[in-house]
Design a protein around this motif. Sequence first.
Motif, PDB file in Angstrom:
ATOM      1  N   GLY A  80       0.748  -1.276  -0.107  1.00  0.00           N
ATOM      2  CA  GLY A  80       0.166   0.009  -0.201  1.00  0.00           C
ATOM      3  C   GLY A  80       0.813   1.324   0.048  1.00  0.00           C
ATOM      4  N   THR A  81       1.855   1.190   0.799  1.00  0.00           N
ATOM      5  CA  THR A  81       2.867   2.504   0.783  1.00  0.00           C
ATOM      6  C   THR A  81       3.635   2.541  -0.384  1.00  0.00           C
ATOM      7  N   LEU A  82       3.942   1.518  -1.108  1.00  0.00           N
ATOM      8  CA  LEU A  82       4.883   1.737  -2.448  1.00  0.00           C
ATOM      9  C   LEU A  82       3.826   2.132  -3.510  1.00  0.00           C
ATOM     10  N   LEU A  83       2.562   1.706  -3.388  1.00  0.00           N
ATOM     11  CA  LEU A  83       1.493   2.180  -4.392  1.00  0.00           C
ATOM     12  C   LEU A  83       1.320   3.746  -4.211  1.00  0.00           C
ATOM     13  N   LEU A  84       1.303   4.223  -3.171  1.00  0.00           N
ATOM     14  CA  LEU A  84       1.067   5.614  -2.891  1.00  0.00           C
ATOM     15  C   LEU A  84       2.377   6.367  -3.180  1.00  0.00           C
ATOM     16  N   MET A  85       3.531   6.028  -3.023  1.00  0.00           N
ATOM     17  CA  MET A  85       4.583   6.429  -3.332  1.00  0.00           C
ATOM     18  C   MET A  85       5.129   6.966  -4.757  1.00  0.00           C
ATOM     19  N   PHE A  86       4.416   6.160  -5.722  1.00  0.00           N
ATOM     20  CA  PHE A  86       4.557   6.453  -7.114  1.00  0.00           C
ATOM     21  C   PHE A  86       3.929   7.855  -7.290  1.00  0.00           C
ATOM     22  N   PRO A  87       2.754   7.977  -6.959  1.00  0.00           N
ATOM     23  CA  PRO A  87       2.095   9.387  -7.517  1.00  0.00           C
ATOM     24  C   PRO A  87       2.610  10.545  -6.629  1.00  0.00           C
ATOM     25  N   LEU A  88       2.983  10.096  -5.287  1.00  0.00           N
ATOM     26  CA  LEU A  88       3.888  11.400  -4.457  1.00  0.00           C
ATOM     27  C   LEU A  88       5.055  11.515  -5.126  1.00  0.00           C
ATOM     28  N   ALA A  89       5.851  10.785  -5.689  1.00  0.00           N
ATOM     29  CA  ALA A  89       7.171  11.100  -6.402  1.00  0.00           C
ATOM     30  C   ALA A  89       6.859  11.905  -7.535  1.00  0.00           C
ATOM     31  N   ILE A  90       5.953  11.452  -8.415  1.00  0.00           N
ATOM     32  CA  ILE A  90       5.561  12.197  -9.478  1.00  0.00           C
ATOM     33  C   ILE A  90       5.230  13.836  -8.988  1.00  0.00           C
ATOM     34  N   CYS A  91       4.426  13.828  -8.218  1.00  0.00           N
ATOM     35  CA  CYS A  91       4.017  15.308  -7.793  1.00  0.00           C
ATOM     36  C   CYS A  91       5.298  15.914  -7.287  1.00  0.00           C
ATOM     37  N   ILE A  92       6.353  15.397  -6.903  1.00  0.00           N
ATOM     38  CA  ILE A  92       7.592  16.032  -6.147  1.00  0.00           C
ATOM     39  C   ILE A  92       8.380  16.481  -7.195  1.00  0.00           C
ATOM     40  N   VAL A  93       8.718  15.403  -8.041  1.00  0.00           N
ATOM     41  CA  VAL A  93       9.569  15.626  -9.324  1.00  0.00           C
ATOM     42  C   VAL A  93       9.210  16.730  -9.990  1.00  0.00           C
ATOM     43  N   PHE A  94       7.898  16.699 -10.476  1.00  0.00           N
ATOM     44  CA  PHE A  94       7.421  17.409 -11.647  1.00  0.00           C
ATOM     45  C   PHE A  94       6.747  18.817 -11.026  1.00  0.00           C
ATOM     46  N   ASP A  95       6.584  18.790  -9.762  1.00  0.00           N
ATOM     47  CA  ASP A  95       6.011  19.925  -8.943  1.00  0.00           C
ATOM     48  C   ASP A  95       4.567  20.146  -9.703  1.00  0.00           C
TER      49      ASP A  95
END
Length: 220
Positions: A23-38
Amino acid sequence: MKRVMTYEESTHMWGKIWVWGIGTLLLMFPLAICIVFDAWPPITGLLKGLWAILPMYWAVGTIEVLTYVPMLGAGGSYLGFITGSLTMLKVPCAVNAFDKADVKAGTEEGEAVATIAIAVSSMVTLAIILVGVLLITPLTPILDSPVLEPAFDQLLPALFGGLGVALIAKNVKLAIVPIASMLILFIAVPQLASSGAMFVPVAAAISILAARFMYKRGWL
């Protein structure tokens, strides 16, 4: 002396670790996209989208847990919910394994058989996905052929139909109410047919209630 965990305790410990970890890994991907591309979604839009789908997913998730966990046992349930496609793939595999091994759901033997069936199903699914990824380009013209399109539309009906015939034959009386209720529902509201998989847990709940009613009346 250090106490050794039982199989059940070990299953629940590792099951919880993997469920929360995935569950944590699934949420980390969209979070990483938001952080990287602001690129952060507006709160109002996010809440509006969640409000449209959360009630449905919470309801289906609750029904699936109440329906499938007693059937699959702890090991099969953790593995099935982690790997996904429970209604369309894992549960049919487990039900077929019950029939082939001549064991009943809800027993220790049934839990062992369900866990093995779901594990094998998961490995076969991953192997097929790997082959599909490697061959998707050369096979695309064949798979998109209009000649094969009707066959692909019947994959799920064929899967559940084959299992249904074997299970219905064991006790026709138990099958009458859920089959009739789903037929009436989809005939009355044809739009729901496209999301028919969501109603499998609902049909299971109807079947359980109908079976209890018929048992109390002495019809079984």
